[in-house]
Scaffold this motif. Structure first.
Motif, short mmCIF file in Angstrom:
data_model
loop_
_atom_site.label_atom_id
_atom_site.label_comp_id
_atom_site.label_asym_id
_atom_site.label_seq_id
_atom_site.Cartn_x
_atom_site.Cartn_y
_atom_site.Cartn_z
N PRO A 179 121.19 49.71 78.19
CA PRO A 179 120.67 50.61 77.11
C PRO A 179 119.34 50.70 77.11
O PRO A 179 118.76 49.54 76.91
CB PRO A 179 121.65 50.41 75.81
N ARG A 180 118.78 51.78 76.49
CA ARG A 180 117.16 51.87 76.04
C ARG A 180 116.83 50.89 75.03
O ARG A 180 115.78 50.30 75.18
CB ARG A 180 116.89 53.47 75.78
N LYS A 181 117.75 50.58 74.19
CA LYS A 181 117.39 49.86 72.89
C LYS A 181 117.19 48.31 73.38
O LYS A 181 116.49 47.72 73.01
CB LYS A 181 118.71 49.80 71.97
N ILE A 182 118.16 48.01 74.33
CA ILE A 182 117.99 46.60 74.83
C ILE A 182 116.68 46.43 75.79
O ILE A 182 115.98 45.50 75.64
CB ILE A 182 119.31 46.02 75.88
N ALA A 183 116.26 47.53 76.44
CA ALA A 183 115.18 47.54 77.36
C ALA A 183 114.03 47.42 76.54
O ALA A 183 113.11 46.55 76.89
CB ALA A 183 115.21 48.90 78.28
N SER A 184 113.71 47.94 75.43
CA SER A 184 112.82 48.11 74.63
C SER A 184 112.57 46.77 73.90
O SER A 184 111.57 46.22 74.14
CB SER A 184 113.15 49.18 73.36
N ARG A 185 113.56 46.23 73.54
CA ARG A 185 113.83 44.79 72.84
C ARG A 185 113.27 43.81 74.03
O ARG A 185 112.48 42.86 73.40
CB ARG A 185 114.92 44.56 72.27
N THR A 186 113.82 43.76 75.27
CA THR A 186 113.18 42.83 76.10
C THR A 186 111.74 42.93 76.23
O THR A 186 111.15 41.94 76.41
CB THR A 186 114.06 43.11 77.44
N LEU A 187 111.17 44.09 76.52
CA LEU A 187 109.81 44.42 76.69
C LEU A 187 108.84 43.94 75.52
O LEU A 187 107.84 43.23 75.78
CB LEU A 187 109.39 45.73 77.34
N VAL A 188 109.26 44.14 74.31
CA VAL A 188 108.67 43.79 73.45
C VAL A 188 108.59 42.25 73.46
O VAL A 188 107.73 41.46 72.86
CB VAL A 188 109.28 44.21 71.92
N LEU A 189 109.67 41.42 73.51
CA LEU A 189 109.85 40.05 73.54
C LEU A 189 108.88 39.50 74.61
O LEU A 189 108.14 38.39 74.42
CB LEU A 189 111.01 39.52 73.72
N LEU A 190 108.88 40.08 75.76
CA LEU A 190 107.99 39.34 76.80
C LEU A 190 106.39 39.67 76.92
O LEU A 190 105.77 38.87 77.19
CB LEU A 190 108.46 40.33 78.31
N VAL A 191 106.21 40.70 75.85
CA VAL A 191 104.87 40.84 75.68
C VAL A 191 104.50 39.76 74.57
O VAL A 191 103.32 39.05 74.81
CB VAL A 191 104.40 42.15 74.93
N LEU A 192 105.36 39.44 73.50
CA LEU A 192 105.10 38.56 72.52
C LEU A 192 105.07 37.21 73.10
O LEU A 192 104.41 36.08 72.66
CB LEU A 192 106.04 38.63 71.56
N ALA A 193 105.80 37.01 74.16
CA ALA A 193 105.70 35.64 74.96
C ALA A 193 104.68 35.52 76.16
O ALA A 193 104.64 34.59 76.66
CB ALA A 193 107.16 35.26 75.63
N ASN A 194 103.79 36.44 76.03
CA ASN A 194 102.69 36.31 76.73
C ASN A 194 103.05 36.51 78.47
O ASN A 194 102.30 35.79 79.09
CB ASN A 194 101.91 34.95 76.67
N VAL A 195 104.29 36.97 78.64
CA VAL A 195 104.55 37.27 79.99
C VAL A 195 104.19 38.83 80.44
O VAL A 195 103.62 38.76 81.69
CB VAL A 195 106.16 37.05 80.19
N LEU A 196 104.31 39.63 79.78
CA LEU A 196 103.44 40.88 79.87
C LEU A 196 102.58 41.30 79.20
O LEU A 196 102.32 40.86 78.08
CB LEU A 196 104.84 42.08 79.78
N ASP A 197 101.72 42.52 79.66
CA ASP A 197 100.67 43.14 78.84
C ASP A 197 101.26 44.58 78.64
O ASP A 197 101.95 45.15 79.48
CB ASP A 197 99.41 43.36 79.57
N VAL A 198 101.06 45.16 77.34
CA VAL A 198 101.33 46.64 77.10
C VAL A 198 99.99 47.27 77.06
O VAL A 198 99.16 46.93 76.58
CB VAL A 198 102.15 46.72 75.82
N PHE A 199 100.04 48.59 77.68
CA PHE A 199 98.92 49.59 77.54
C PHE A 199 99.66 50.72 76.88
O PHE A 199 100.18 51.54 77.57
CB PHE A 199 98.72 49.90 78.93
N PRO A 200 99.19 51.14 75.72
CA PRO A 200 99.76 52.16 74.77
C PRO A 200 99.31 53.29 75.70
O PRO A 200 98.34 53.32 76.21
CB PRO A 200 99.17 51.65 73.63
N SER A 201 100.11 54.46 75.33
CA SER A 201 99.81 55.85 75.75
C SER A 201 100.36 56.88 74.75
O SER A 201 101.23 56.57 74.25
CB SER A 201 100.32 56.04 77.13
N ASP A 202 99.70 58.04 74.78
CA ASP A 202 100.29 58.98 74.08
C ASP A 202 101.48 59.85 74.58
O ASP A 202 102.16 60.48 74.12
CB ASP A 202 99.20 60.20 73.63
#
Length: 213
Positions: A179-202
Protein backbone atom coordinates in the motif's frame (compact mmCIF):
# COMPACT_ATOMS: atom_id res chain seq x y z
CA UNK A 1 27.71 44.27 -1.36
CA UNK A 2 24.08 44.71 -2.48
CA UNK A 3 25.11 44.81 -6.15
CA UNK A 4 27.22 41.66 -5.68
CA UNK A 5 24.21 39.87 -4.19
CA UNK A 6 21.91 40.97 -7.03
CA UNK A 7 24.49 39.96 -9.64
CA UNK A 8 24.24 36.37 -8.43
CA UNK A 9 20.61 36.26 -9.56
CA UNK A 10 17.69 34.52 -7.93
CA UNK A 11 18.31 30.95 -6.86
CA UNK A 12 18.02 28.35 -4.13
CA UNK A 13 19.00 30.81 -1.38
CA UNK A 14 18.16 34.19 -2.91
CA UNK A 15 14.87 35.84 -3.92
CA UNK A 16 14.00 39.33 -5.23
CA UNK A 17 10.75 41.23 -4.73
CA UNK A 18 10.00 44.69 -6.11
CA UNK A 19 7.49 45.58 -3.36
CA UNK A 20 5.46 43.96 -0.59
CA UNK A 21 2.19 44.11 -2.56
CA UNK A 22 1.25 40.57 -1.48
CA UNK A 23 2.95 39.98 1.89
CA UNK A 24 0.88 36.82 2.45
CA UNK A 25 2.56 35.30 -0.65
CA UNK A 26 6.05 36.63 0.15
CA UNK A 27 6.02 34.81 3.51
CA UNK A 28 5.89 31.52 1.60
CA UNK A 29 9.46 32.21 0.48
CA UNK A 30 10.51 33.09 4.02
CA UNK A 31 9.02 29.85 5.39
CA UNK A 32 10.65 27.89 2.54
CA UNK A 33 14.09 29.34 3.36
CA UNK A 34 13.68 28.50 7.07
CA UNK A 35 12.56 24.95 6.18
CA UNK A 36 15.38 24.30 3.70
CA UNK A 37 18.89 25.79 3.70
CA UNK A 38 18.19 29.37 4.75
CA UNK A 39 18.27 32.31 2.35
CA UNK A 40 18.15 36.02 1.66
CA UNK A 41 15.12 38.02 0.51
CA UNK A 42 15.68 41.42 -1.12
CA UNK A 43 12.71 43.81 -1.22
CA UNK A 44 13.14 46.66 -3.70
CA UNK A 45 14.86 44.59 -6.41
CA UNK A 46 13.22 43.54 -9.69
CA UNK A 47 13.28 40.02 -11.17
CA UNK A 48 15.51 41.42 -13.95
CA UNK A 49 18.14 42.54 -11.41
CA UNK A 50 17.31 46.26 -11.47
CA UNK A 51 17.46 48.01 -8.07
CA UNK A 52 14.79 50.75 -7.97
CA UNK A 53 14.50 50.46 -4.19
CA UNK A 54 11.51 51.40 -2.05
CA UNK A 55 10.20 54.92 -1.70
CA UNK A 56 8.35 54.17 1.55
CA UNK A 57 10.52 51.45 3.11
CA UNK A 58 8.92 51.90 6.56
CA UNK A 59 5.56 50.87 5.14
CA UNK A 60 6.94 47.83 3.29
CA UNK A 61 8.87 46.73 6.37
CA UNK A 62 5.78 47.06 8.57
CA UNK A 63 3.60 45.04 6.17
CA UNK A 64 6.08 42.18 5.83
CA UNK A 65 7.10 41.98 9.49
CA UNK A 66 3.42 41.92 10.43
CA UNK A 67 2.73 39.15 7.87
CA UNK A 68 5.65 37.06 9.24
CA UNK A 69 4.27 37.41 12.78
CA UNK A 70 0.70 36.75 11.69
CA UNK A 71 1.07 33.82 9.27
CA UNK A 72 4.25 31.89 10.27
CA UNK A 73 4.17 29.22 12.95
CA UNK A 74 6.27 28.51 14.94
CA UNK A 75 7.87 31.98 14.94
CA UNK A 76 10.72 32.41 12.44
CA UNK A 77 14.10 33.89 13.32
CA UNK A 78 15.50 36.43 10.83
CA UNK A 79 17.61 39.57 10.63
CA UNK A 80 16.64 42.72 8.77
CA UNK A 81 18.98 45.29 7.22
CA UNK A 82 18.13 48.46 5.30
CA UNK A 83 20.43 49.63 2.52
CA UNK A 84 20.26 53.30 1.57
CA UNK A 85 20.14 54.11 -2.18
CA UNK A 86 19.89 57.38 -4.13
CA UNK A 87 16.85 59.69 -3.78
CA UNK A 88 16.23 58.44 -0.21
CA UNK A 89 15.12 55.07 -1.54
CA UNK A 90 16.03 51.88 0.33
CA UNK A 91 16.29 48.10 -0.12
CA UNK A 92 15.21 45.76 2.67
CA UNK A 93 17.41 42.69 3.21
CA UNK A 94 15.80 39.84 5.15
CA UNK A 95 18.22 37.04 6.10
CA UNK A 96 16.56 33.82 7.19
CA UNK A 97 18.76 31.01 8.59
CA UNK A 98 17.94 27.31 8.26
CA UNK A 99 15.76 26.66 11.29
CA UNK A 100 16.32 24.01 13.97
CA UNK A 101 12.55 24.17 14.64
CA UNK A 102 11.41 22.87 11.24
CA UNK A 103 8.83 22.44 9.89
CA UNK A 104 7.49 25.99 9.90
CA UNK A 105 3.93 26.39 8.66
CA UNK A 106 1.91 29.12 7.07
CA UNK A 107 -1.39 29.46 8.87
CA UNK A 108 -3.63 31.57 6.58
CA UNK A 109 -6.47 31.62 9.14
CA UNK A 110 -5.78 31.23 12.90
CA UNK A 111 -9.38 30.04 13.30
CA UNK A 112 -8.71 27.13 10.94
CA UNK A 113 -5.51 25.51 12.28
CA UNK A 114 -5.96 22.41 10.09
CA UNK A 115 -5.48 24.52 6.96
CA UNK A 116 -1.73 24.96 7.45
CA UNK A 117 0.81 24.61 4.67
CA UNK A 118 4.54 23.91 4.64
CA UNK A 119 6.83 25.28 1.92
CA UNK A 120 10.37 24.25 0.96
CA UNK A 121 12.84 25.71 -1.50
CA UNK A 122 13.37 23.85 -4.78
CA UNK A 123 15.84 25.63 -7.09
CA UNK A 124 14.52 29.22 -7.27
CA UNK A 125 10.93 28.41 -6.26
CA UNK A 126 9.05 27.92 -3.00
CA UNK A 127 6.90 24.80 -3.33
CA UNK A 128 4.44 23.11 -1.01
CA UNK A 129 6.04 20.23 0.90
CA UNK A 130 4.62 16.73 0.64
CA UNK A 131 3.37 14.80 3.65
CA UNK A 132 6.59 12.75 3.56
CA UNK A 133 8.89 15.80 3.64
CA UNK A 134 6.90 17.22 6.56
CA UNK A 135 7.28 13.93 8.46
CA UNK A 136 11.03 13.87 7.73
CA UNK A 137 11.42 17.40 9.13
CA UNK A 138 9.49 16.44 12.27
CA UNK A 139 11.64 13.32 12.68
CA UNK A 140 14.88 15.30 12.27
CA UNK A 141 13.73 17.75 14.91
CA UNK A 142 13.02 14.89 17.35
CA UNK A 143 16.64 13.75 16.83
CA UNK A 144 15.97 10.12 17.77
CA UNK A 145 17.99 7.10 16.67
CA UNK A 146 15.82 5.58 13.97
CA UNK A 147 15.80 1.82 13.56
CA UNK A 148 14.23 -0.16 10.76
CA UNK A 149 13.96 -3.80 9.77
CA UNK A 150 15.67 -4.77 6.53
CA UNK A 151 12.86 -6.88 5.12
CA UNK A 152 11.62 -7.91 1.68
CA UNK A 153 10.33 -4.48 0.66
CA UNK A 154 13.63 -2.79 1.64
CA UNK A 155 15.54 -5.43 -0.36
CA UNK A 156 13.36 -4.74 -3.43
CA UNK A 157 13.94 -1.01 -2.96
CA UNK A 158 17.73 -1.21 -2.69
CA UNK A 159 17.97 -3.56 -5.69
CA UNK A 160 15.95 -1.03 -7.69
CA UNK A 161 18.21 1.84 -6.57
CA UNK A 162 21.31 -0.17 -7.54
CA UNK A 163 20.13 0.02 -11.16
CA UNK A 164 18.12 3.28 -11.16
CA UNK A 165 18.88 6.83 -10.05
CA UNK A 166 15.79 7.33 -7.91
CA UNK A 167 12.42 6.10 -6.73
CA UNK A 168 9.15 7.83 -5.79
CA UNK A 169 6.55 6.80 -3.21
CA UNK A 170 4.16 5.66 -5.96
CA UNK A 171 6.78 3.72 -7.94
CA UNK A 172 8.05 2.01 -4.76
CA UNK A 173 4.49 1.00 -3.76
CA UNK A 174 4.02 -0.53 -7.23
CA UNK A 175 7.44 -2.16 -7.27
CA UNK A 176 7.11 -3.80 -3.84
CA UNK A 177 3.38 -4.45 -4.23
CA UNK A 178 2.57 -2.69 -0.96
CA UNK A 179 0.00 0.00 0.00
CA UNK A 180 1.11 3.59 -0.66
CA UNK A 181 0.87 4.35 3.07
CA UNK A 182 3.48 1.68 3.89
CA UNK A 183 5.71 2.80 0.99
CA UNK A 184 5.53 6.36 2.32
CA UNK A 185 6.36 5.37 5.91
CA UNK A 186 9.27 3.14 4.77
CA UNK A 187 10.90 5.88 2.68
CA UNK A 188 10.53 8.43 5.51
CA UNK A 189 12.21 6.00 7.96
CA UNK A 190 15.05 5.29 5.54
CA UNK A 191 15.74 9.02 5.10
CA UNK A 192 15.75 9.51 8.89
CA UNK A 193 18.08 6.49 9.22
CA UNK A 194 20.53 8.17 6.77
CA UNK A 195 20.11 5.41 4.19
CA UNK A 196 18.32 7.59 1.60
CA UNK A 197 18.29 11.23 0.52
CA UNK A 198 15.07 13.00 -0.43
CA UNK A 199 14.82 15.65 -3.15
CA UNK A 200 11.52 17.54 -2.79
CA UNK A 201 9.60 18.56 -5.89
CA UNK A 202 6.33 20.33 -6.70
CA UNK A 203 5.40 17.26 -8.78
CA UNK A 204 6.79 14.15 -7.05
CA UNK A 205 9.60 13.84 -4.49
CA UNK A 206 12.57 11.73 -5.56
CA UNK A 207 14.46 9.39 -3.21
CA UNK A 208 18.04 8.31 -3.92
CA UNK A 209 20.67 6.29 -2.07
CA UNK A 210 22.59 8.41 0.43
CA UNK A 211 25.54 10.18 -1.16
CA UNK A 212 28.68 10.14 0.92
CA UNK A 213 29.78 13.74 1.54
Amino acid sequence: MLKDLVRRGEGHCLEFKLKTNHPDKIVRGIVAFANTDGGTLLIGVGDDGTIPGLKYADEDEYLLVRAIEKFCFPAITYTLERVQLHDEREVLIFRIPRSPHRPHYILPDPNDPDNKKVYVRVDDKSVQASKEVREIMKGERADRNVRFTYGEKEKVLMQHLDKNTHVTVDSFALLANIPRKIASRTLVLLVLANVLDVFPSDVMDRYTTKQMR
